[in-house]
Motif scaffolding. Sequence first.
Motif, PDB file in Angstrom:
ATOM      1  N   ARG A   2       0.830  -1.195   0.000  1.00  0.00           N
ATOM      2  CA  ARG A   2       0.000   0.000   0.000  1.00  0.00           C
ATOM      3  C   ARG A   2       0.867   1.248   0.000  1.00  0.00           C
ATOM      4  N   ASN A   3       0.271   2.321  -0.509  1.00  0.00           N
ATOM      5  CA  ASN A   3       0.973   3.604  -0.500  1.00  0.00           C
ATOM      6  C   ASN A   3       1.176   4.112   0.925  1.00  0.00           C
ATOM      7  N   ALA A   4       0.312   3.703   1.847  1.00  0.00           N
ATOM      8  CA  ALA A   4       0.452   4.146   3.238  1.00  0.00           C
ATOM      9  C   ALA A   4       1.762   3.643   3.834  1.00  0.00           C
ATOM     10  N   ASP A   5       2.145   2.416   3.495  1.00  0.00           N
ATOM     11  CA  ASP A   5       3.415   1.878   4.000  1.00  0.00           C
ATOM     12  C   ASP A   5       4.600   2.675   3.460  1.00  0.00           C
ATOM     13  N   ILE A   6       4.511   3.036   2.194  1.00  0.00           N
ATOM     14  CA  ILE A   6       5.600   3.804   1.581  1.00  0.00           C
ATOM     15  C   ILE A   6       5.665   5.200   2.190  1.00  0.00           C
ATOM     16  N   ARG A   7       4.505   5.812   2.417  1.00  0.00           N
ATOM     17  CA  ARG A   7       4.496   7.135   3.058  1.00  0.00           C
ATOM     18  C   ARG A   7       5.034   7.071   4.481  1.00  0.00           C
ATOM     19  N   ARG A   8       4.696   6.003   5.204  1.00  0.00           N
ATOM     20  CA  ARG A   8       5.200   5.835   6.565  1.00  0.00           C
ATOM     21  C   ARG A   8       6.722   5.732   6.544  1.00  0.00           C
ATOM     22  N   LEU A   9       7.245   4.966   5.596  1.00  0.00           N
ATOM     23  CA  LEU A   9       8.700   4.847   5.485  1.00  0.00           C
ATOM     24  C   LEU A   9       9.334   6.172   5.092  1.00  0.00           C
ATOM     25  N   ASP A  10       8.678   6.934   4.220  1.00  0.00           N
ATOM     26  CA  ASP A  10       9.206   8.248   3.851  1.00  0.00           C
ATOM     27  C   ASP A  10       9.302   9.161   5.067  1.00  0.00           C
ATOM     28  N   ARG A  11       8.290   9.112   5.945  1.00  0.00           N
ATOM     29  CA  ARG A  11       8.343   9.923   7.166  1.00  0.00           C
ATOM     30  C   ARG A  11       9.478   9.475   8.076  1.00  0.00           C
ATOM     31  N   THR A  16      14.860  10.293  10.405  1.00  0.00           N
ATOM     32  CA  THR A  16      16.217   9.791  10.638  1.00  0.00           C
ATOM     33  C   THR A  16      17.252  10.724  10.029  1.00  0.00           C
ATOM     34  N   ALA A  17      16.965  11.263   8.843  1.00  0.00           N
ATOM     35  CA  ALA A  17      17.887  12.221   8.224  1.00  0.00           C
ATOM     36  C   ALA A  17      18.015  13.477   9.078  1.00  0.00           C
ATOM     37  N   LYS A  18      16.896  13.903   9.677  1.00  0.00           N
ATOM     38  CA  LYS A  18      16.921  15.067  10.562  1.00  0.00           C
ATOM     39  C   LYS A  18      17.764  14.779  11.802  1.00  0.00           C
ATOM     40  N   LYS A  19      17.633  13.563  12.344  1.00  0.00           N
ATOM     41  CA  LYS A  19      18.437  13.176  13.504  1.00  0.00           C
ATOM     42  C   LYS A  19      19.924  13.163  13.158  1.00  0.00           C
ATOM     43  N   ASN A  75      23.377   6.336  10.192  1.00  0.00           N
ATOM     44  CA  ASN A  75      23.613   6.038   8.774  1.00  0.00           C
ATOM     45  C   ASN A  75      23.139   4.637   8.432  1.00  0.00           C
ATOM     46  N   ALA A  76      23.420   3.676   9.298  1.00  0.00           N
ATOM     47  CA  ALA A  76      22.977   2.302   9.057  1.00  0.00           C
ATOM     48  C   ALA A  76      21.457   2.212   9.063  1.00  0.00           C
ATOM     49  N   GLU A  77      20.833   2.935   9.985  1.00  0.00           N
ATOM     50  CA  GLU A  77      19.371   2.949  10.050  1.00  0.00           C
ATOM     51  C   GLU A  77      18.784   3.566   8.783  1.00  0.00           C
ATOM     52  N   LEU A  78      19.402   4.647   8.312  1.00  0.00           N
ATOM     53  CA  LEU A  78      18.936   5.310   7.096  1.00  0.00           C
ATOM     54  C   LEU A  78      19.092   4.404   5.875  1.00  0.00           C
ATOM     55  N   THR A  79      20.200   3.703   5.804  1.00  0.00           N
ATOM     56  CA  THR A  79      20.428   2.768   4.697  1.00  0.00           C
ATOM     57  C   THR A  79      19.400   1.645   4.709  1.00  0.00           C
ATOM     58  N   ALA A  80      19.103   1.129   5.892  1.00  0.00           N
ATOM     59  CA  ALA A  80      18.105   0.060   5.999  1.00  0.00           C
ATOM     60  C   ALA A  80      16.721   0.561   5.593  1.00  0.00           C
ATOM     61  N   LEU A  81      16.381   1.779   5.990  1.00  0.00           N
ATOM     62  CA  LEU A  81      15.080   2.335   5.612  1.00  0.00           C
ATOM     63  C   LEU A  81      14.969   2.546   4.108  1.00  0.00           C
ATOM     64  N   HIS A  82      16.050   3.032   3.496  1.00  0.00           N
ATOM     65  CA  HIS A  82      16.048   3.200   2.042  1.00  0.00           C
ATOM     66  C   HIS A  82      15.894   1.854   1.334  1.00  0.00           C
ATOM     67  N   GLY A  83      16.577   0.840   1.830  1.00  0.00           N
ATOM     68  CA  GLY A  83      16.457  -0.499   1.246  1.00  0.00           C
ATOM     69  C   GLY A  83      15.044  -1.045   1.370  1.00  0.00           C
ATOM     70  N   GLU A  84      14.422  -0.838   2.517  1.00  0.00           N
ATOM     71  CA  GLU A  84      13.051  -1.302   2.727  1.00  0.00           C
ATOM     72  C   GLU A  84      12.076  -0.559   1.815  1.00  0.00           C
ATOM     73  N   ARG A  85      12.300   0.736   1.644  1.00  0.00           N
ATOM     74  CA  ARG A  85      11.442   1.514   0.751  1.00  0.00           C
ATOM     75  C   ARG A  85      11.566   1.007  -0.681  1.00  0.00           C
ATOM     76  N   GLN A  86      12.783   0.739  -1.106  1.00  0.00           N
ATOM     77  CA  GLN A  86      12.994   0.228  -2.467  1.00  0.00           C
ATOM     78  C   GLN A  86      12.327  -1.133  -2.642  1.00  0.00           C
ATOM     79  N   ARG A  87      12.392  -1.966  -1.615  1.00  0.00           N
ATOM     80  CA  ARG A  87      11.752  -3.281  -1.687  1.00  0.00           C
ATOM     81  C   ARG A  87      10.247  -3.147  -1.829  1.00  0.00           C
TER      82      ARG A  87
END
Length: 105
Positions: A2-11, A16-19, A75-87
Amino acid sequence: MRNADIRRLDREIQATAKKLEAVRRGEWWPLNGSERRAMARAVAGGAYKVARGRSAGRAEQRMDATTSSAEMRLNAELTALHGERQRLLTEAARSKAKKKSSGWF
C-alpha cells in the motif's frame, strides 16, 4: 504494498535524516540512552580535569568517538530504511504489472 506503508517509510526516512544532521551539528537529542550517558560522563570528566588545571584531551576524544558511533548508527538505520522503501516499491510495481497482465481485453 500500500501507499500508506511507503508514506510511513518516507516519514521515518525524513526523521532519521533530521536526527543525523542534528548529531553532525553536535546536538544531543537524537542520541539514545547509552550514548547520552557516555557523553555526560565525558563532559563531567573533562570538566573535572579542566578544574584541576589539566588537559581534557581524552574526554574530548571520548565525546568524538560517541558522536561518530551515533552517526554510524543513524547512517545504518537510514540505509536500511532506504532499502526497505525500495523493496516495497519493487513489490508494488510487480503486483501492478501482474494485475495488468492477468486481465484480457
